[in-house]
Motif scaffolding. Sequence first.
Motif, PDB file in Angstrom:
ATOM      1  N   ARG A 184       0.835  -1.202   0.000  1.00 26.53           N
ATOM      2  CA  ARG A 184       0.000   0.000   0.000  1.00 26.53           C
ATOM      3  C   ARG A 184       0.867   1.247   0.000  1.00 26.53           C
ATOM      4  NH1 ARG A 184      -5.330  -0.746   1.058  1.00 26.53           N
ATOM      5  NH2 ARG A 184      -5.355   1.316   0.083  1.00 26.53           N
ATOM      6  N   TYR A 185       0.401   2.219  -0.760  1.00 26.48           N
ATOM      7  CA  TYR A 185       1.092   3.496  -0.905  1.00 26.48           C
ATOM      8  C   TYR A 185       0.116   4.586  -0.499  1.00 26.48           C
ATOM      9  CZ  TYR A 185       3.689   0.283  -3.879  1.00 26.48           C
ATOM     10  OH  TYR A 185       4.374  -0.825  -4.350  1.00 26.48           O
ATOM     11  N   LYS A 186       0.616   5.612   0.118  1.00 26.50           N
ATOM     12  CA  LYS A 186      -0.280   6.709   0.536  1.00 26.50           C
ATOM     13  C   LYS A 186      -1.118   7.157  -0.646  1.00 26.50           C
ATOM     14  CE  LYS A 186       2.280   8.287   4.489  1.00 26.50           C
ATOM     15  NZ  LYS A 186       3.717   8.403   4.596  1.00 26.50           N
ATOM     16  N   GLU A 187      -2.419   7.222  -0.431  1.00 27.62           N
ATOM     17  CA  GLU A 187      -3.362   7.689  -1.450  1.00 27.62           C
ATOM     18  C   GLU A 187      -3.310   6.872  -2.739  1.00 27.62           C
ATOM     19  OE1 GLU A 187      -2.840  11.948  -1.580  1.00 27.62           O
ATOM     20  OE2 GLU A 187      -2.962  11.992   0.596  1.00 27.62           O
ATOM     21  N   ASP A 188      -3.130   5.542  -2.599  1.00 26.35           N
ATOM     22  CA  ASP A 188      -3.129   4.697  -3.812  1.00 26.35           C
ATOM     23  C   ASP A 188      -4.552   4.395  -4.296  1.00 26.35           C
ATOM     24  OD1 ASP A 188      -4.089   2.606  -2.163  1.00 26.35           O
ATOM     25  OD2 ASP A 188      -2.124   1.668  -1.958  1.00 26.35           O
ATOM     26  N   GLY A 189      -5.547   4.702  -3.472  1.00 27.47           N
ATOM     27  CA  GLY A 189      -6.939   4.543  -3.894  1.00 27.47           C
ATOM     28  C   GLY A 189      -7.377   3.092  -4.062  1.00 27.47           C
ATOM     29  N   ALA A 190      -6.618   2.152  -3.520  1.00 28.81           N
ATOM     30  CA  ALA A 190      -6.961   0.737  -3.721  1.00 28.81           C
ATOM     31  C   ALA A 190      -8.294   0.355  -3.050  1.00 28.81           C
ATOM     32  CB  ALA A 190      -5.842  -0.155  -3.226  1.00 28.81           C
ATOM     33  N   GLY A 191      -8.659   1.069  -2.032  1.00 28.61           N
ATOM     34  CA  GLY A 191     -10.003   0.903  -1.453  1.00 28.61           C
ATOM     35  C   GLY A 191     -10.317  -0.474  -0.894  1.00 28.61           C
ATOM     36  N   ILE A 192      -9.396  -1.033  -0.149  1.00 31.16           N
ATOM     37  CA  ILE A 192      -9.671  -2.318   0.509  1.00 31.16           C
ATOM     38  C   ILE A 192     -10.291  -1.987   1.867  1.00 31.16           C
ATOM     39  CG2 ILE A 192      -8.633  -4.451   1.406  1.00 31.16           C
ATOM     40  CD1 ILE A 192      -6.355  -3.791  -0.740  1.00 31.16           C
ATOM     41  N   SER A 193     -11.613  -1.941   1.911  1.00 30.69           N
ATOM     42  CA  SER A 193     -12.262  -1.461   3.131  1.00 30.69           C
ATOM     43  C   SER A 193     -13.679  -2.005   3.241  1.00 30.69           C
ATOM     44  CB  SER A 193     -12.307   0.068   3.128  1.00 30.69           C
ATOM     45  OG  SER A 193     -13.085   0.513   2.046  1.00 30.69           O
ATOM     46  N   TRP A 194     -14.317  -1.784   4.349  1.00 26.99           N
ATOM     47  CA  TRP A 194     -15.717  -2.129   4.531  1.00 26.99           C
ATOM     48  C   TRP A 194     -16.400  -1.006   5.287  1.00 26.99           C
ATOM     49  CZ3 TRP A 194     -11.651  -4.829   6.742  1.00 26.99           C
ATOM     50  CH2 TRP A 194     -11.469  -4.642   8.120  1.00 26.99           C
ATOM     51  N   LYS A 195     -17.720  -1.030   5.221  1.00 29.50           N
ATOM     52  CA  LYS A 195     -18.488   0.006   5.915  1.00 29.50           C
ATOM     53  C   LYS A 195     -18.616  -0.417   7.374  1.00 29.50           C
ATOM     54  CE  LYS A 195     -23.126   1.876   5.500  1.00 29.50           C
ATOM     55  NZ  LYS A 195     -23.997   0.785   5.935  1.00 29.50           N
ATOM     56  N   PRO A 196     -18.078   0.342   8.319  1.00 28.10           N
ATOM     57  CA  PRO A 196     -18.152  -0.083   9.711  1.00 28.10           C
ATOM     58  C   PRO A 196     -19.596  -0.106  10.219  1.00 28.10           C
ATOM     59  CG  PRO A 196     -16.569   1.713   9.427  1.00 28.10           C
ATOM     60  CD  PRO A 196     -17.350   1.623   8.161  1.00 28.10           C
TER      61      PRO A 196
END
Length: 137
Positions: free
Chosen positions: A107-119
């Motif tokens: 991961r790189y700062k602001e890479d926009g890869a968006g590996i996330s979920w809605k808490p």
Amino acid sequence: MREDNCIFCKLANGEIPSATIYEDEDFRVFLDLNPATKGHALIVPKEHYANLFELDEELCKKVMVLAKKLGRRMKEKLGCDGLNLVQNNGEAAGQTVFHFHLHLIPRYKEDGAGISWKPGSLTPETREELLSLLAED
Ligand code: 5GP
Ligand code: ZN
């Protein structure tokens, strides 16, 4: 054991060429064809296990040691700022190739890869239900 129609069996065992960054007697690690970020790689056992539930216990241990080693190499050589380990089991979890693999995603700062979920939120009722189901006695 290998499966005839499994693409990762063929890649892991060198029957189909891959962009390999690491290989030993148990695993091949190659670059993902559709990377989330620069350097996205997959740790793939040479034997066929469909998912984590099937994976041999010794390989379970080895895979995390290998992830640490290669993650460190990525930090050093790619200068990434972070690292996600992603491991999907079952279609509902997003698994598309049914041969165990661990994603190494630099991961790189602001890479926009968006590996996330809605808490969501943990209600007291659900908390109690889950503790009664999952916690050891
Ligand atoms: P999953 O969704 O099952 O966790 O991940 C499967 C991954 O395998 C995906 O990131 C996809 O891009 C990658 N992939 C699928 N087929 C191939 C292939 O033939 N070669 C390589 N290098 N990666 C592949
Ligand atoms: Zn396989």
